[in-house]
Motif scaffolding. Structure first.
Motif, PDB file in Angstrom:
ATOM      1  N   ARG A 237       0.828  -1.209   0.000  1.00  0.00           N
ATOM      2  CA  ARG A 237       0.000   0.000   0.000  1.00  0.00           C
ATOM      3  C   ARG A 237       0.860   1.256   0.000  1.00  0.00           C
ATOM      4  O   ARG A 237       0.532   2.234  -0.687  1.00  0.00           O
ATOM      5  CB  ARG A 237      -0.915   0.003   1.238  1.00  0.00           C
ATOM      6  N   ALA A 238       1.957   1.235   0.737  1.00  0.00           N
ATOM      7  CA  ALA A 238       2.820   2.415   0.796  1.00  0.00           C
ATOM      8  C   ALA A 238       3.444   2.696  -0.566  1.00  0.00           C
ATOM      9  O   ALA A 238       3.480   3.847  -1.021  1.00  0.00           O
ATOM     10  CB  ALA A 238       3.899   2.214   1.857  1.00  0.00           C
ATOM     11  N   LEU A 239       3.934   1.643  -1.243  1.00  0.00           N
ATOM     12  CA  LEU A 239       4.563   1.859  -2.545  1.00  0.00           C
ATOM     13  C   LEU A 239       3.548   2.310  -3.577  1.00  0.00           C
ATOM     14  O   LEU A 239       3.814   3.230  -4.370  1.00  0.00           O
ATOM     15  CB  LEU A 239       5.253   0.569  -3.003  1.00  0.00           C
ATOM     16  N   LEU A 240       2.366   1.698  -3.596  1.00  0.00           N
ATOM     17  CA  LEU A 240       1.351   2.102  -4.561  1.00  0.00           C
ATOM     18  C   LEU A 240       0.877   3.522  -4.293  1.00  0.00           C
ATOM     19  O   LEU A 240       0.603   4.288  -5.231  1.00  0.00           O
ATOM     20  CB  LEU A 240       0.176   1.127  -4.507  1.00  0.00           C
ATOM     21  N   ASP A 241       0.779   3.909  -3.037  1.00  0.00           N
ATOM     22  CA  ASP A 241       0.378   5.273  -2.708  1.00  0.00           C
ATOM     23  C   ASP A 241       1.409   6.279  -3.206  1.00  0.00           C
ATOM     24  O   ASP A 241       1.057   7.346  -3.717  1.00  0.00           O
ATOM     25  CB  ASP A 241       0.191   5.399  -1.201  1.00  0.00           C
TER      26      ASP A 241
ATOM     27  N   GLU B 201      16.302  -3.100  -5.933  1.00  0.00           N
ATOM     28  CA  GLU B 201      15.260  -3.309  -4.945  1.00  0.00           C
ATOM     29  C   GLU B 201      13.941  -2.683  -5.398  1.00  0.00           C
ATOM     30  O   GLU B 201      12.857  -3.252  -5.182  1.00  0.00           O
ATOM     31  CB  GLU B 201      15.687  -2.697  -3.604  1.00  0.00           C
ATOM     32  N   LEU B 202      14.007  -1.521  -6.047  1.00  0.00           N
ATOM     33  CA  LEU B 202      12.799  -0.894  -6.572  1.00  0.00           C
ATOM     34  C   LEU B 202      12.168  -1.769  -7.642  1.00  0.00           C
ATOM     35  O   LEU B 202      10.939  -1.941  -7.694  1.00  0.00           O
ATOM     36  CB  LEU B 202      13.127   0.488  -7.125  1.00  0.00           C
ATOM     37  N   HIS B 203      12.995  -2.342  -8.502  1.00  0.00           N
ATOM     38  CA  HIS B 203      12.487  -3.241  -9.542  1.00  0.00           C
ATOM     39  C   HIS B 203      11.789  -4.450  -8.909  1.00  0.00           C
ATOM     40  O   HIS B 203      10.697  -4.846  -9.331  1.00  0.00           O
ATOM     41  CB  HIS B 203      13.653  -3.694 -10.418  1.00  0.00           C
ATOM     42  N   ARG B 204      12.389  -5.030  -7.908  1.00  0.00           N
ATOM     43  CA  ARG B 204      11.817  -6.197  -7.262  1.00  0.00           C
ATOM     44  C   ARG B 204      10.497  -5.859  -6.574  1.00  0.00           C
ATOM     45  O   ARG B 204       9.522  -6.608  -6.656  1.00  0.00           O
ATOM     46  CB  ARG B 204      12.805  -6.767  -6.246  1.00  0.00           C
ATOM     47  N   ARG B 205      10.440  -4.715  -5.903  1.00  0.00           N
ATOM     48  CA  ARG B 205       9.222  -4.343  -5.190  1.00  0.00           C
ATOM     49  C   ARG B 205       8.084  -4.028  -6.169  1.00  0.00           C
ATOM     50  O   ARG B 205       6.920  -4.340  -5.890  1.00  0.00           O
ATOM     51  CB  ARG B 205       9.503  -3.129  -4.290  1.00  0.00           C
ATOM     52  N   LEU B 206       8.384  -3.418  -7.291  1.00  0.00           N
ATOM     53  CA  LEU B 206       7.350  -3.168  -8.290  1.00  0.00           C
ATOM     54  C   LEU B 206       6.757  -4.480  -8.781  1.00  0.00           C
ATOM     55  O   LEU B 206       5.534  -4.607  -8.946  1.00  0.00           O
ATOM     56  CB  LEU B 206       7.922  -2.372  -9.462  1.00  0.00           C
ATOM     57  N   ALA B 207       7.619  -5.457  -9.031  1.00  0.00           N
ATOM     58  CA  ALA B 207       7.125  -6.755  -9.488  1.00  0.00           C
ATOM     59  C   ALA B 207       6.295  -7.446  -8.411  1.00  0.00           C
ATOM     60  O   ALA B 207       5.276  -8.077  -8.714  1.00  0.00           O
ATOM     61  CB  ALA B 207       8.300  -7.634  -9.893  1.00  0.00           C
ATOM     62  N   GLU B 208       6.701  -7.334  -7.171  1.00  0.00           N
ATOM     63  CA  GLU B 208       5.960  -7.974  -6.089  1.00  0.00           C
ATOM     64  C   GLU B 208       4.582  -7.350  -5.902  1.00  0.00           C
ATOM     65  O   GLU B 208       3.590  -8.054  -5.697  1.00  0.00           O
ATOM     66  CB  GLU B 208       6.754  -7.882  -4.790  1.00  0.00           C
ATOM     67  N   VAL B 209       4.512  -6.027  -5.959  1.00  0.00           N
ATOM     68  CA  VAL B 209       3.220  -5.356  -5.752  1.00  0.00           C
ATOM     69  C   VAL B 209       2.228  -5.749  -6.836  1.00  0.00           C
ATOM     70  O   VAL B 209       1.052  -6.053  -6.562  1.00  0.00           O
ATOM     71  CB  VAL B 209       3.415  -3.829  -5.723  1.00  0.00           C
ATOM     72  N   ALA B 210       2.678  -5.774  -8.072  1.00  0.00           N
ATOM     73  CA  ALA B 210       1.766  -6.110  -9.167  1.00  0.00           C
ATOM     74  C   ALA B 210       1.427  -7.590  -9.187  1.00  0.00           C
ATOM     75  O   ALA B 210       0.298  -7.968  -9.509  1.00  0.00           O
ATOM     76  CB  ALA B 210       2.385  -5.696 -10.497  1.00  0.00           C
ATOM     77  N   SER B 211       2.382  -8.449  -8.861  1.00  0.00           N
ATOM     78  CA  SER B 211       2.119  -9.886  -8.887  1.00  0.00           C
ATOM     79  C   SER B 211       1.218 -10.327  -7.752  1.00  0.00           C
ATOM     80  O   SER B 211       0.547 -11.358  -7.856  1.00  0.00           O
ATOM     81  CB  SER B 211       3.447 -10.652  -8.821  1.00  0.00           C
ATOM     82  N   ALA B 212       1.180  -9.587  -6.662  1.00  0.00           N
ATOM     83  CA  ALA B 212       0.366  -9.986  -5.518  1.00  0.00           C
ATOM     84  C   ALA B 212      -1.126  -9.787  -5.752  1.00  0.00           C
ATOM     85  O   ALA B 212      -1.943 -10.292  -4.982  1.00  0.00           O
ATOM     86  CB  ALA B 212       0.792  -9.200  -4.278  1.00  0.00           C
ATOM     87  N   GLU B 213      -1.518  -9.058  -6.815  1.00  0.00           N
ATOM     88  CA  GLU B 213      -2.927  -8.759  -7.029  1.00  0.00           C
ATOM     89  C   GLU B 213      -3.675  -9.872  -7.745  1.00  0.00           C
ATOM     90  O   GLU B 213      -4.892  -9.857  -7.797  1.00  0.00           O
ATOM     91  CB  GLU B 213      -3.065  -7.456  -7.831  1.00  0.00           C
ATOM     92  N   ARG B 214      -2.977 -10.815  -8.341  1.00  0.00           N
ATOM     93  CA  ARG B 214      -3.603 -11.931  -9.052  1.00  0.00           C
ATOM     94  C   ARG B 214      -4.548 -11.427 -10.149  1.00  0.00           C
ATOM     95  O   ARG B 214      -5.683 -11.889 -10.281  1.00  0.00           O
ATOM     96  CB  ARG B 214      -4.385 -12.835  -8.089  1.00  0.00           C
ATOM     97  N   LEU B 215      -4.091 -10.474 -10.907  1.00  0.00           N
ATOM     98  CA  LEU B 215      -4.906  -9.927 -11.988  1.00  0.00           C
ATOM     99  C   LEU B 215      -4.890 -10.884 -13.171  1.00  0.00           C
ATOM    100  O   LEU B 215      -3.835 -11.383 -13.560  1.00  0.00           O
ATOM    101  CB  LEU B 215      -4.370  -8.553 -12.406  1.00  0.00           C
TER     102      LEU B 215
END
Length: 408
Positions: A236-240, A300-314
């Motif tokens: 939530r913090a990164l997406l915000d 680390e920014l690249h990894r976190r972007l991938a994690e945030v998007a992959s966690a949504e199960r879109l």
């Protein structure tokens, strides 16, 4: 920002000499590395330098360790859509050369993005990353494929990753799916043009980004209600932070640190000069690091972007559904255009039939007007009307007499 070790390259003049020694043209090198000829020319003039996997492949090509083939596919980045699609590139298409970055800009701080292996849920298996639409061993499409098969292959290559990327741009799940579907419907409507494009995946990605970031979505009723944020507090913090960036800054950051495009390619896709794209990227990184200091490292920014998007199960819709929806939309617009044309023709015909076909000068003052019936006097009154007139004349001027009470 720190920089990871990079493959050493000769000087720009030496790179050009090594290329010419192998009887290779700039177009051959560009086709082998999956970039434009303007990018290779910029490398040999020293204005820019290749980064990441392109740098390694360029070094091997100059030393003769890598064989040049006419259609060598560019290695797909680890995030949000591959830089080149599975459709063969057209050699006669050239992309305009983006402006080189200025020496005063801090473009040297833009470090390459490695591709981390993500496994958010070990029990469910490895989650496909945002840039992996096909398996690594997937081959380019054969020219013998039918248009339906070629479109389905391109959709399978790009759609799953593109939905996750569009979600990072908008923070809305339904809008992300709708943007990707609309982009592919437009691609199917213009399929001959998209199939012959040098980068079909980039064409669809740019279309989906433009639709997702359109300001007209603010007028939609469902856009007024925010969607539920991610479950994890870090996500939530990164997406915000991403949603607080201006749209162009957010898109530049995602294309460079997410998709893995080079700076000239990022500038070309965002329709900006290379120095402007570099400044946007640096400001976006600064805003992210101010709120989240642990993301100062690009890896680390690249990894976190991938994690945030992959966690949504879109999940994206099926390609047959997208093609059918695009055909239905095209039929509706065609019928609407035909109906509007028929109405316009009918209104024009009615106007031509009822409009005067000759000029009639205005009448002069005092002239006799012909064709107007004369004004006649009223006819004789009936018996009821005569009685009513007599009654009205018999009344006093002030009306009927007033009733006056008498003393008893």
């Amino acid at each position: 920002m720190t920089r990871t070790p990079e493959t050493p390259l000769p000087s720009p003049k030496e790179c050009r000499r090594l290329r010419e020694a192998q009887s290779l043209s700039q177009a051959d090198v560009a086709a082998a590395l999956g970039v434009t000829r303007a990018t290779v020319r910029s490398w040999e003039k020293g204005r820019t330098t290749p980064r990441g996997t392109k740098r390694d492949a360029y070094a091997r090509l100059l030393t003769g360790a890598e064989e040049v083939t006419p259609h060598q596919e560019n290695p797909a980045p680890a995030l949000v859509g591959a830089a080149t699609g599975p459709v063969q590139a057209s050699p006669d298409r050239a992309e305009p050369a983006p402006e080189p970055p200025s020496e005063t800009s801090s473009a040297s701080e833009l470090a390459p993005r490695p591709a981390p292996e993500l496994d958010p849920d070990p029990a469910r298996g490895p989650e496909p990353e945002l840039g992996s639409g096909l398996s690594p061993e997937a081959e380019p499409l054969s020219p013998s494929l039918t248009p339906d098969q070629a479109f389905d292959a391109l959709y399978a290559f790009c759609a799953p990753a593109l939905v996750r990327q569009t979600y990072l741009l908008t923070g809305r799940r339904e809008l992300a799916r709708e943007s990707v579907e609309r982009a592919f419907q437009l691609a199917w409507h213009r399929w001959p043009e998209v199939a012959m494009d040098r980068d079909p995946a980039g064409w669809v990605r740019a279309t989906a980004h433009e639709f997702a970031l359109s300001p007209w979505h603010r007028l939609r009723p469902r856009h007024r209600n925010p969607e539920p944020p991610p479950a994890a507090p870090a996500d939530r913090a990164l997406l915000d932070v991403l949603l607080q960036l201006p749209p162009v800054y957010r898109r530049t950051l995602l294309l460079y640190d997410g998709v893995g495009l080079d700076l000239p390619e990022t500038a070309a896709e965002t329709e900006a000069s290379t120095p402007a794209a570099a400044n946007r990227l640096l400001h976006a990184r600064e805003a992210v690091v101010t709120r989240l200091p642990e993301l100062a490292e690009p890896k680390e920014l690249h990894r976190r972007l991938a994690e945030v998007a992959s966690a949504e199960r879109l999940r994206a819709a099926k390609p047959t559904t997208v093609r059918w929806g695009g055909e239905q939309r095209a039929r509706h617009w065609t019928r609407a255009a035909i109906a509007f044309t028929v109405v316009l023709i009918g209104a024009t015909t009615l106007t031509l039939r009822t409009a005067p076909d000759h000029y009639e000068p205005p009448l002069a003052p005092g002239a006799t007007v012909y064709g107007v019936p004369p004004r006649v006097a009223p006819g004789p009154l009936s018996a009821e009307e005569l009685a009513l007139r007599a009654k009205l004349k018999g009344e006093t001027v002030s009306g009927p007499e007033r009733l006056v009470p008498e003393a008893g």
